[in-house]
Design a protein around this motif. Sequence first.
Motif, PDB file in Angstrom:
ATOM      1  N   ASN A 158      -7.454   1.339  12.144  1.00 31.41           N
ATOM      2  CA  ASN A 158      -7.460   0.203  11.235  1.00 31.41           C
ATOM      3  C   ASN A 158      -7.349   0.716   9.800  1.00 31.41           C
ATOM      4  N   TYR A 159      -7.105  -0.195   8.867  1.00 28.69           N
ATOM      5  CA  TYR A 159      -6.836   0.226   7.501  1.00 28.69           C
ATOM      6  C   TYR A 159      -8.079   0.667   6.731  1.00 28.69           C
ATOM      7  N   ARG A 160      -9.251   0.218   7.123  1.00 26.99           N
ATOM      8  CA  ARG A 160     -10.471   0.743   6.517  1.00 26.99           C
ATOM      9  C   ARG A 160     -10.598   2.237   6.847  1.00 26.99           C
ATOM     10  N   GLN A 161     -10.247   2.569   8.065  1.00 26.94           N
ATOM     11  CA  GLN A 161     -10.299   3.963   8.488  1.00 26.94           C
ATOM     12  C   GLN A 161      -9.288   4.802   7.704  1.00 26.94           C
ATOM     13  N   PRO A 201       0.698 -13.494   9.295  1.00 30.60           N
ATOM     14  CA  PRO A 201      -0.346 -12.803   8.529  1.00 30.60           C
ATOM     15  C   PRO A 201      -0.154 -11.289   8.603  1.00 30.60           C
ATOM     16  N   CYS A 202      -0.599 -10.608   7.570  1.00 34.24           N
ATOM     17  CA  CYS A 202      -0.553  -9.150   7.635  1.00 34.24           C
ATOM     18  C   CYS A 202      -1.808  -8.661   8.359  1.00 34.24           C
ATOM     19  N   ILE A 203      -1.809  -7.410   8.726  1.00 34.50           N
ATOM     20  CA  ILE A 203      -2.960  -6.820   9.393  1.00 34.50           C
ATOM     21  C   ILE A 203      -4.151  -6.792   8.428  1.00 34.50           C
ATOM     22  N   LYS A 204      -5.322  -6.980   8.964  1.00 43.98           N
ATOM     23  CA  LYS A 204      -6.546  -7.012   8.160  1.00 43.98           C
ATOM     24  C   LYS A 204      -6.672  -5.769   7.276  1.00 43.98           C
ATOM     25  N   ASP A 205      -7.069  -5.998   6.032  1.00 46.36           N
ATOM     26  CA  ASP A 205      -7.357  -4.949   5.051  1.00 46.36           C
ATOM     27  C   ASP A 205      -6.126  -4.258   4.480  1.00 46.36           C
ATOM     28  N   ILE A 241       6.225 -10.407   1.033  1.00 48.47           N
ATOM     29  CA  ILE A 241       5.559  -9.251   1.660  1.00 48.47           C
ATOM     30  C   ILE A 241       4.047  -9.297   1.420  1.00 48.47           C
ATOM     31  N   TRP A 242       3.469 -10.458   1.685  1.00 47.44           N
ATOM     32  CA  TRP A 242       2.021 -10.657   1.667  1.00 47.44           C
ATOM     33  C   TRP A 242       1.388 -10.283   0.312  1.00 47.44           C
ATOM     34  N   GLY A 243       2.125 -10.485  -0.755  1.00 44.74           N
ATOM     35  CA  GLY A 243       1.575 -10.216  -2.082  1.00 44.74           C
ATOM     36  C   GLY A 243       1.470  -8.745  -2.428  1.00 44.74           C
ATOM     37  N   LEU A 244       2.155  -7.883  -1.685  1.00 45.89           N
ATOM     38  CA  LEU A 244       2.041  -6.438  -1.894  1.00 45.89           C
ATOM     39  C   LEU A 244       3.020  -5.891  -2.926  1.00 45.89           C
ATOM     40  N   LYS A 245       4.012  -6.682  -3.307  1.00 48.05           N
ATOM     41  CA  LYS A 245       5.050  -6.190  -4.209  1.00 48.05           C
ATOM     42  C   LYS A 245       4.517  -5.589  -5.509  1.00 48.05           C
ATOM     43  N   PRO A 246       3.526  -6.206  -6.167  1.00 49.45           N
ATOM     44  CA  PRO A 246       3.046  -5.648  -7.439  1.00 49.45           C
ATOM     45  C   PRO A 246       2.488  -4.232  -7.327  1.00 49.45           C
ATOM     46  N   TYR A 247       2.076  -3.828  -6.129  1.00 54.26           N
ATOM     47  CA  TYR A 247       1.521  -2.493  -5.945  1.00 54.26           C
ATOM     48  C   TYR A 247       2.588  -1.440  -5.664  1.00 54.26           C
ATOM     49  N   CYS A 248       3.812  -1.883  -5.392  1.00 52.52           N
ATOM     50  CA  CYS A 248       4.850  -0.971  -4.904  1.00 52.52           C
ATOM     51  C   CYS A 248       5.731  -0.410  -6.018  1.00 52.52           C
ATOM     52  N   ASP A 249       5.960   0.898  -5.951  1.00 52.74           N
ATOM     53  CA  ASP A 249       6.877   1.562  -6.871  1.00 52.74           C
ATOM     54  C   ASP A 249       8.305   1.498  -6.351  1.00 52.74           C
ATOM     55  N   ALA A 250       8.483   1.291  -5.057  1.00 59.22           N
ATOM     56  CA  ALA A 250       9.821   1.141  -4.464  1.00 59.22           C
ATOM     57  C   ALA A 250       9.693   0.368  -3.161  1.00 59.22           C
ATOM     58  N   LEU A 262       2.559  -3.216   8.928  1.00 53.09           N
ATOM     59  CA  LEU A 262       1.862  -4.124   8.013  1.00 53.09           C
ATOM     60  C   LEU A 262       1.516  -5.452   8.683  1.00 53.09           C
ATOM     61  N   TYR A 263       2.178  -5.755   9.790  1.00 52.38           N
ATOM     62  CA  TYR A 263       1.812  -6.924  10.600  1.00 52.38           C
ATOM     63  C   TYR A 263       1.883  -6.526  12.062  1.00 52.38           C
ATOM     64  N   ASP A 264       1.155  -7.221  12.920  1.00 53.15           N
ATOM     65  CA  ASP A 264       1.162  -6.919  14.354  1.00 53.15           C
ATOM     66  C   ASP A 264       2.502  -7.299  14.966  1.00 53.15           C
ATOM     67  N   GLN A 265       3.148  -6.343  15.620  1.00 50.86           N
ATOM     68  CA  GLN A 265       4.488  -6.551  16.166  1.00 50.86           C
ATOM     69  C   GLN A 265       4.554  -7.716  17.145  1.00 50.86           C
ATOM     70  N   TRP A 266       3.494  -7.910  17.916  1.00 50.01           N
ATOM     71  CA  TRP A 266       3.529  -8.958  18.936  1.00 50.01           C
ATOM     72  C   TRP A 266       3.668 -10.351  18.328  1.00 50.01           C
ATOM     73  N   ARG A 267       3.240 -10.497  17.072  1.00 51.26           N
ATOM     74  CA  ARG A 267       3.252 -11.820  16.456  1.00 51.26           C
ATOM     75  C   ARG A 267       4.665 -12.370  16.278  1.00 51.26           C
TER      76      ARG A 267
END
Length: 227
Positions: free
Chosen positions: A217-220, A99-103, A132-141, A20-25
């Motif tokens: 990438n996540y669009r793909q 930052p999280c990865i784009k998309d 977690i970059w605002g992703l919590k509301p989408y997660c079931d667990a 969800l984020y680039d490891q190098w960061r």
Amino acid sequence: MQVKNLGEIEAVAFDIDGTLYDQWRIHFYAIWHYISHGVFFLHFGLTRHEMHGMEPLEDFRKIQAEKMARRMNCTYDKAFSKLEKVVYNGLKRYFVKMPCIKDVPETFKKFKEAGLKIALLSDFPPEQKGEIWGLKPYCDAILGTEALGALKPDVHSFLRMSEIIGVAPEKILYVGNSKKYDVIGSKRAGMKSAYLLTGFKRFFNIKDKDADISFCNYRQLQDIVLN
């Protein structure tokens, strides 16, 4: 949901670190933290390598601290305290500006809108990443393998996640950036796997033969799963 070449998928689960984020960061942002605690992180890395191959544990953090204490020739209390201070709490502050990865947020939103369940399963405590970059509301667990008792690629945590979200393993697509831990672990648990290409593999689009999906990438990833 029927996905071409994958069959029916009811849930998508994600690794966090490096996915969800680039490891190098984290290495870039926390470089002085790693340098100032270099010997400790060396011991920690060796300990984690050993624990990746262990059976499920009732108290993961306790066993980890005991192993660290033996490596550092110190008391259990000192090892446990330093793990909390240096690794868990020490790295936490760097994720505030990570930052999280784009998309990624868009992908979570579209998967949820498509009726898919979403889960996170990480070898490090998800709470270390704050919101977690605002992703919590989408997660079931949102799950950490330490709390479940076994690090990836042990199938235990994958199967526990499957039970918690109420979806059979064969109807879960697990997304990660590590072949050894994410692809192999999820496949052993009977899940489908999606491998995020990084580095030269991404540059040359070198797909992984063991993963059901390799994506750059996540669009793909959206196009593969939703179209």
